[in-house]
Design a protein around this motif. Structure first.
Motif, PDB file in Angstrom:
ATOM      1  N   LYS A  50     -18.580 -38.382 -55.893  1.00 48.54           N
ATOM      2  CA  LYS A  50     -19.542 -39.202 -56.629  1.00 48.54           C
ATOM      3  C   LYS A  50     -18.834 -40.071 -57.669  1.00 48.54           C
ATOM      4  O   LYS A  50     -19.214 -41.219 -57.891  1.00 48.54           O
ATOM      5  N   GLN A  53     -17.282 -42.984 -55.834  1.00 50.94           N
ATOM      6  CA  GLN A  53     -18.327 -43.911 -55.409  1.00 50.94           C
ATOM      7  C   GLN A  53     -18.825 -44.724 -56.606  1.00 50.94           C
ATOM      8  O   GLN A  53     -19.003 -45.939 -56.514  1.00 50.94           O
ATOM      9  N   PHE A  54     -19.016 -44.073 -57.738  1.00 50.74           N
ATOM     10  CA  PHE A  54     -19.451 -44.764 -58.946  1.00 50.74           C
ATOM     11  C   PHE A  54     -18.399 -45.767 -59.402  1.00 50.74           C
ATOM     12  O   PHE A  54     -18.717 -46.890 -59.799  1.00 50.74           O
ATOM     13  N   GLN A  55     -17.135 -45.384 -59.306  1.00 51.31           N
ATOM     14  CA  GLN A  55     -16.049 -46.276 -59.707  1.00 51.31           C
ATOM     15  C   GLN A  55     -16.011 -47.509 -58.807  1.00 51.31           C
ATOM     16  O   GLN A  55     -15.845 -48.629 -59.289  1.00 51.31           O
ATOM     17  N   ARG A  56     -16.195 -47.312 -57.500  1.00 54.11           N
ATOM     18  CA  ARG A  56     -16.221 -48.455 -56.576  1.00 54.11           C
ATOM     19  C   ARG A  56     -17.384 -49.389 -56.891  1.00 54.11           C
ATOM     20  O   ARG A  56     -17.242 -50.604 -56.847  1.00 54.11           O
ATOM     21  N   GLU A  57     -18.530 -48.818 -57.212  1.00 56.24           N
ATOM     22  CA  GLU A  57     -19.685 -49.647 -57.541  1.00 56.24           C
ATOM     23  C   GLU A  57     -19.451 -50.420 -58.834  1.00 56.24           C
ATOM     24  O   GLU A  57     -19.873 -51.565 -58.964  1.00 56.24           O
ATOM     25  N   MET A  58     -18.780 -49.800 -59.797  1.00 54.04           N
ATOM     26  CA  MET A  58     -18.510 -50.480 -61.068  1.00 54.04           C
ATOM     27  C   MET A  58     -17.480 -51.595 -60.891  1.00 54.04           C
ATOM     28  O   MET A  58     -17.514 -52.584 -61.601  1.00 54.04           O
ATOM     29  N   GLY A  60     -17.301 -53.474 -58.407  1.00 53.40           N
ATOM     30  CA  GLY A  60     -17.913 -54.564 -57.661  1.00 53.40           C
ATOM     31  C   GLY A  60     -17.751 -54.443 -56.173  1.00 53.40           C
ATOM     32  O   GLY A  60     -18.305 -55.223 -55.426  1.00 53.40           O
ATOM     33  N   SER A  62     -19.008 -53.064 -53.324  1.00 50.97           N
ATOM     34  CA  SER A  62     -20.149 -52.319 -52.812  1.00 50.97           C
ATOM     35  C   SER A  62     -19.788 -51.656 -51.496  1.00 50.97           C
ATOM     36  O   SER A  62     -19.038 -52.189 -50.691  1.00 50.97           O
ATOM     37  N   THR A  63     -20.345 -50.478 -51.267  1.00 45.37           N
ATOM     38  CA  THR A  63     -20.048 -49.757 -50.034  1.00 45.37           C
ATOM     39  C   THR A  63     -20.872 -50.276 -48.869  1.00 45.37           C
ATOM     40  O   THR A  63     -20.566 -49.994 -47.728  1.00 45.37           O
ATOM     41  N   SER A  64     -21.933 -51.038 -49.150  1.00 48.34           N
ATOM     42  CA  SER A  64     -22.745 -51.554 -48.049  1.00 48.34           C
ATOM     43  C   SER A  64     -22.060 -52.778 -47.449  1.00 48.34           C
ATOM     44  O   SER A  64     -21.493 -53.606 -48.149  1.00 48.34           O
TER      45      SER A  64
END
Length: 87
Positions: A50, A53-58, A60, A62-64
């Protein structure tokens, strides 16, 4: 509590089942320790996942997945050119 445990151990020794009692207690203790270890490892893995995943979202990223190709800006209904400019 400690006196109660000592009395139970003395009774087990008197009746000759001390070895069986100690084996059962050792089994329960080892099972409990292994359960706690496995649950702790799974919790650590989930928390680490988690956090990544949060670090990747921060950052920029995105996993999608986005669109696989860029649409033609001139006319959205027109298909991309059939000429291959990669070579």
């Amino acid at each position: 509590m400690m006196v109660f445990i000592l009395i139970l151990l003395l009774l087990a020794a008197i009746f000759g089942i001390l070895g069986a009692v100690l084996k059962a207690v050792a089994f329960l203790v080892i099972t409990g320790l292994l359960t706690i270890t496995v649950l702790g490892a799974l919790a650590y893995w989930a928390l680490k996942r988690k956090a990544r995943q949060f670090q990747r979202e921060m950052e920029g990223g995105s996993t999608s997945a986005g669109p696989r190709f860029q649409p033609n800006e001139a006319d959205p209904t027109q298909l991309p050119s059939s000429r291959d400019d990669r070579y």
